[in-house]
Scaffold this motif. Sequence first.
Motif, PDB file in Angstrom:
ATOM      1  N   ASP A 198      -6.048  -6.658 -26.853  1.00 15.93           N
ATOM      2  CA  ASP A 198      -6.405  -7.672 -27.148  1.00 15.93           C
ATOM      3  C   ASP A 198      -7.652  -7.476 -28.391  1.00 15.93           C
ATOM      4  O   ASP A 198      -7.667  -6.227 -28.480  1.00 15.93           O
ATOM      5  CB  ASP A 198      -7.163  -8.320 -26.192  1.00 15.93           C
ATOM      6  CG  ASP A 198      -8.058  -9.900 -26.305  1.00 15.93           C
ATOM      7  OD1 ASP A 198      -7.243 -10.254 -27.654  1.00 15.93           O
ATOM      8  OD2 ASP A 198      -8.080 -10.143 -25.883  1.00 15.93           O
ATOM      9  N   SER A 237      -1.706 -11.159 -30.658  1.00 12.21           N
ATOM     10  CA  SER A 237      -2.276  -9.358 -30.523  1.00 12.21           C
ATOM     11  C   SER A 237      -1.781  -8.776 -31.027  1.00 12.21           C
ATOM     12  O   SER A 237      -2.861  -7.767 -31.120  1.00 12.21           O
ATOM     13  CB  SER A 237      -2.586  -9.464 -28.801  1.00 12.21           C
ATOM     14  OG  SER A 237      -1.835  -9.494 -28.713  1.00 12.21           O
ATOM     15  N   VAL A 261      -0.608  -1.240 -20.503  1.00  7.92           N
ATOM     16  CA  VAL A 261      -1.310  -1.201 -21.333  1.00  7.92           C
ATOM     17  C   VAL A 261      -1.405  -2.907 -21.911  1.00  7.92           C
ATOM     18  O   VAL A 261      -0.219  -3.862 -22.060  1.00  7.92           O
ATOM     19  CB  VAL A 261      -1.320  -0.807 -22.209  1.00  7.92           C
ATOM     20  CG1 VAL A 261      -1.389   0.856 -21.628  1.00  7.92           C
ATOM     21  CG2 VAL A 261      -0.078  -0.745 -22.837  1.00  7.92           C
ATOM     22  N   HIS A 262      -2.814  -3.245 -22.202  1.00 10.96           N
ATOM     23  CA  HIS A 262      -2.696  -4.491 -22.511  1.00 10.96           C
ATOM     24  C   HIS A 262      -3.835  -4.134 -23.650  1.00 10.96           C
ATOM     25  O   HIS A 262      -4.636  -3.950 -24.250  1.00 10.96           O
ATOM     26  CB  HIS A 262      -3.891  -5.787 -21.634  1.00 10.96           C
ATOM     27  CG  HIS A 262      -3.087  -5.445 -19.713  1.00 10.96           C
ATOM     28  ND1 HIS A 262      -2.730  -6.934 -19.903  1.00 10.96           N
ATOM     29  CD2 HIS A 262      -3.534  -5.342 -19.280  1.00 10.96           C
ATOM     30  CE1 HIS A 262      -2.380  -6.800 -18.652  1.00 10.96           C
ATOM     31  NE2 HIS A 262      -2.816  -6.372 -18.322  1.00 10.96           N
ATOM     32  N   VAL A 266      -7.429  -4.175 -29.785  1.00  8.32           N
ATOM     33  CA  VAL A 266      -7.304  -2.671 -29.196  1.00  8.32           C
ATOM     34  C   VAL A 266      -7.308  -2.918 -28.090  1.00  8.32           C
ATOM     35  O   VAL A 266      -6.587  -3.453 -27.585  1.00  8.32           O
ATOM     36  CB  VAL A 266      -8.815  -2.173 -28.902  1.00  8.32           C
ATOM     37  CG1 VAL A 266      -9.911  -1.989 -30.058  1.00  8.32           C
ATOM     38  CG2 VAL A 266      -9.468  -3.212 -28.506  1.00  8.32           C
ATOM     39  N   LEU A 267      -6.189  -1.487 -27.246  1.00  9.71           N
ATOM     40  CA  LEU A 267      -5.963  -1.815 -26.074  1.00  9.71           C
ATOM     41  C   LEU A 267      -7.021  -1.666 -24.957  1.00  9.71           C
ATOM     42  O   LEU A 267      -7.890  -0.831 -25.331  1.00  9.71           O
ATOM     43  CB  LEU A 267      -4.602  -0.467 -26.162  1.00  9.71           C
ATOM     44  CG  LEU A 267      -3.487  -0.661 -27.117  1.00  9.71           C
ATOM     45  CD1 LEU A 267      -3.173   0.933 -26.939  1.00  9.71           C
ATOM     46  CD2 LEU A 267      -3.087  -1.616 -26.658  1.00  9.71           C
ATOM     47  N   SER A 268      -6.191  -2.098 -23.877  1.00  6.42           N
ATOM     48  CA  SER A 268      -7.199  -1.971 -22.584  1.00  6.42           C
ATOM     49  C   SER A 268      -5.962  -1.439 -21.364  1.00  6.42           C
ATOM     50  O   SER A 268      -4.908  -2.384 -21.230  1.00  6.42           O
ATOM     51  CB  SER A 268      -8.306  -2.663 -21.762  1.00  6.42           C
ATOM     52  OG  SER A 268      -7.889  -3.930 -21.964  1.00  6.42           O
ATOM     53  N   ALA A 269      -6.103  -1.008 -20.258  1.00  6.88           N
ATOM     54  CA  ALA A 269      -4.967  -0.298 -19.537  1.00  6.88           C
ATOM     55  C   ALA A 269      -5.239  -2.090 -18.620  1.00  6.88           C
ATOM     56  O   ALA A 269      -5.938  -1.951 -18.265  1.00  6.88           O
ATOM     57  CB  ALA A 269      -5.891   1.144 -18.424  1.00  6.88           C
ATOM     58  N   ILE A 292      -2.548   5.605 -29.074  1.00  6.70           N
ATOM     59  CA  ILE A 292      -2.257   5.178 -27.345  1.00  6.70           C
ATOM     60  C   ILE A 292      -0.750   6.449 -27.363  1.00  6.70           C
ATOM     61  O   ILE A 292      -0.167   6.907 -28.353  1.00  6.70           O
ATOM     62  CB  ILE A 292      -1.445   3.831 -27.262  1.00  6.70           C
ATOM     63  CG1 ILE A 292      -0.748   4.328 -25.763  1.00  6.70           C
ATOM     64  CG2 ILE A 292      -0.571   3.635 -28.196  1.00  6.70           C
ATOM     65  CD1 ILE A 292       0.121   3.087 -25.407  1.00  6.70           C
ATOM     66  N   LEU A 307      -6.520   1.159 -33.616  1.00  2.27           N
ATOM     67  CA  LEU A 307      -5.422   1.576 -31.840  1.00  2.27           C
ATOM     68  C   LEU A 307      -4.873   2.664 -31.729  1.00  2.27           C
ATOM     69  O   LEU A 307      -4.294   3.847 -33.010  1.00  2.27           O
ATOM     70  CB  LEU A 307      -4.765   0.964 -32.030  1.00  2.27           C
ATOM     71  CG  LEU A 307      -4.196  -0.036 -30.624  1.00  2.27           C
ATOM     72  CD1 LEU A 307      -3.504  -0.806 -30.178  1.00  2.27           C
ATOM     73  CD2 LEU A 307      -2.933   1.245 -30.780  1.00  2.27           C
TER      74      LEU A 307
END
Lengths: 223, 394
Positions: free
Chosen positions: A217, A44, A214-215, A220-223, A28, A26
Amino acid sequence: MVMVDVRNVRKVYRRDTQEVPVLDGLSIAIDEGDFVGLMGPSGSGKTTLLNLIGGIDRPTSGELTVAGQALGPLGGRALAKWRSRTIGYIFQLYNLIPVLTAEQNVELPLMLVRMSGKERRDRARHALGIVGLADRVKHFPRQLSGGQEQRVAIARAIVSDPRVLLADEPTGDLDRKSGDEILELLARLNREHQKTIVMVTHDSHAAERAHRVVHLDKGVLSA
Amino acid sequence: MNLLALVFVNLGRNKIRTALTLMSVMVALFLFCALRGVLDTLQESIKAGAETRLVVRNAVSLVQPLPQSYKPRLEAIPGVARVAKSNWFGGQDPNDAKGFFAQFAGDDDYIPIYNDDVEIVEASAAPGPVALPRGADPRLAAYYAEQTACIVGRELMTRKGWKLGQTITISGTIYPGDWPMTIRAVYRAKQKNFGEQTLLFHYTYLEQKGMGGSGLVGIYILQLADPQRAGDIAKTVDAMFLNSSFATLTESSQAFQAGFVSMYGNVPFLIGLLGIAVVFAILLVAANTMVMAMRERVSEFGVLKTLGFEDGTIFTMVLVEAAIITLGGGIVGALAAKYMLAGVNLGFLPPLTIYWSTIATGIVIALVIGAVSGLVPAWQASRLVIVDALRRVD
Ligand SMILES: Nc1ncnc2c1ncn2[C@@H]1O[C@H](COP(=O)(O)OP(=O)(O)OP(=O)(O)O)[C@@H](O)[C@H]1O
Ligand SMILES: [Mg+2]
């Protein structure tokens, strides 16, 4: 300036012989003065990520640089010292010490630095003033409402003037009204005191307060 | 607020538990100091005789007698200044059967041997002119004039509420019957360790009323002209009677007294063992309490560490917390022993003495108990991994 820089971090928990990957490579970057909401399903790895940023846990691999300090090379004592200066931690269940008054709870981080008792008290009262509890300094946690307890915890988090605030579901245990007050307080600390904030939340209403969400799950992250 | 204040706040969390732990340490240290006091008093009483006196007793055992005919032969040994016959009486005050005190019968040579150790402070007037033994205090004239007279230690007088001139009755256990005696003099010990709790009376009284002309005696006490020759003289005496039917064992009065005190088994060893056992038991209790107290605070240690408290700081805080409890209990217990027990009557021993060094040892032991009992929980608390500690609340 980038305040929090997480690069290619992996965190694997070992349960018996089985390896459970929680964070999987990950990355960020969070700018100074940003207010980030961190969302994601239960389990998560949100708390895990927050703990890594705060330097109370270490990644299996990867690098973290927070407030200009690379955390990897720091030993236990250096990390503790760095934490006390740089990070303010806010827990879901406040985690105040029940036998200490509001003021004494807020003084705790200051006990690690050399200063007079009076200065310690003045600073604690100042912090309690910022969170709107100037009239509750002598109260014990059990004499305060949940929202007030969380505000004492925030005063404790900001009393040594750290640059980063990490909040793990700070409104998770509060009703809507108290929760809103806490969110307003965090927003103000971000706006007026330039604190960089990372806040974990399950609540999209709470997440609206953040500049960006940011999410997390499946590691890993997703915006 | 500072770290020490925080430690005290933590001590106040569970006041009952803190108080109980403190009290258990207090009782343990009280006992420890009391037992050490008994041991020290014993040691001191043994020292009182120095080497100026030897005791001759039956080689078989302390309770076997010797023939009275040995006296002139002992007197003839070069270096022996004076010989006295003495006998343990073992009677009781019929009004106070449990109030133990020692009684000895001694012949005319007996009391002058102790001239350097005791002083007559009160005495009845003599009825008329009396022939005194060589070296005897003239104030003892009334005592020497009367066969049923006795001399009593000052503390024993006070304890029993007796008055000079009073006729008291002792009931014999070894020599049965009622033994009326009239108090004709009171002595004071010149050194505290000599004791003032003994009653002395005439050997002739015991012999005529109790022994029926058996011609036997319990022990001989030899006063030496030269203390340096004690060893030689002891050997000479024992060699002289080696092949008789009453072989002797001659020892310093210290050694004799030690043997006397431990007649019922190895008392000093037992006392010492008891002291250690008590301290060790309390150590385990205190350690257990500390471990349990800290277990309840695991998540708080996690919070403190998150705030930046170092492992070493946590370690010290827990250790100091344990030390304060045990030190507090230790100081109170040790001082209580000193002030409550010092001077207590121990029967034929001098009054109980508890030295300041014993108090100091006790307090150090209390500190060590604190350190040892705090060590395990302090180590556990300092080694807690923050994320695990925090997880326990969630
Ligand atoms: N010390 C640990 N040992 C083993 N597994 C752990 C440990 N800490 C966390 N985990 C596991 O890692 C995963 C992520 O946990 P984490 O607490 O970061 O999730 P979260 O996103 O904060 O969840 P929640 O929203 O419920 O707080 C979970 O599956 C959890 O069981
Ligand atoms: Mg979580």
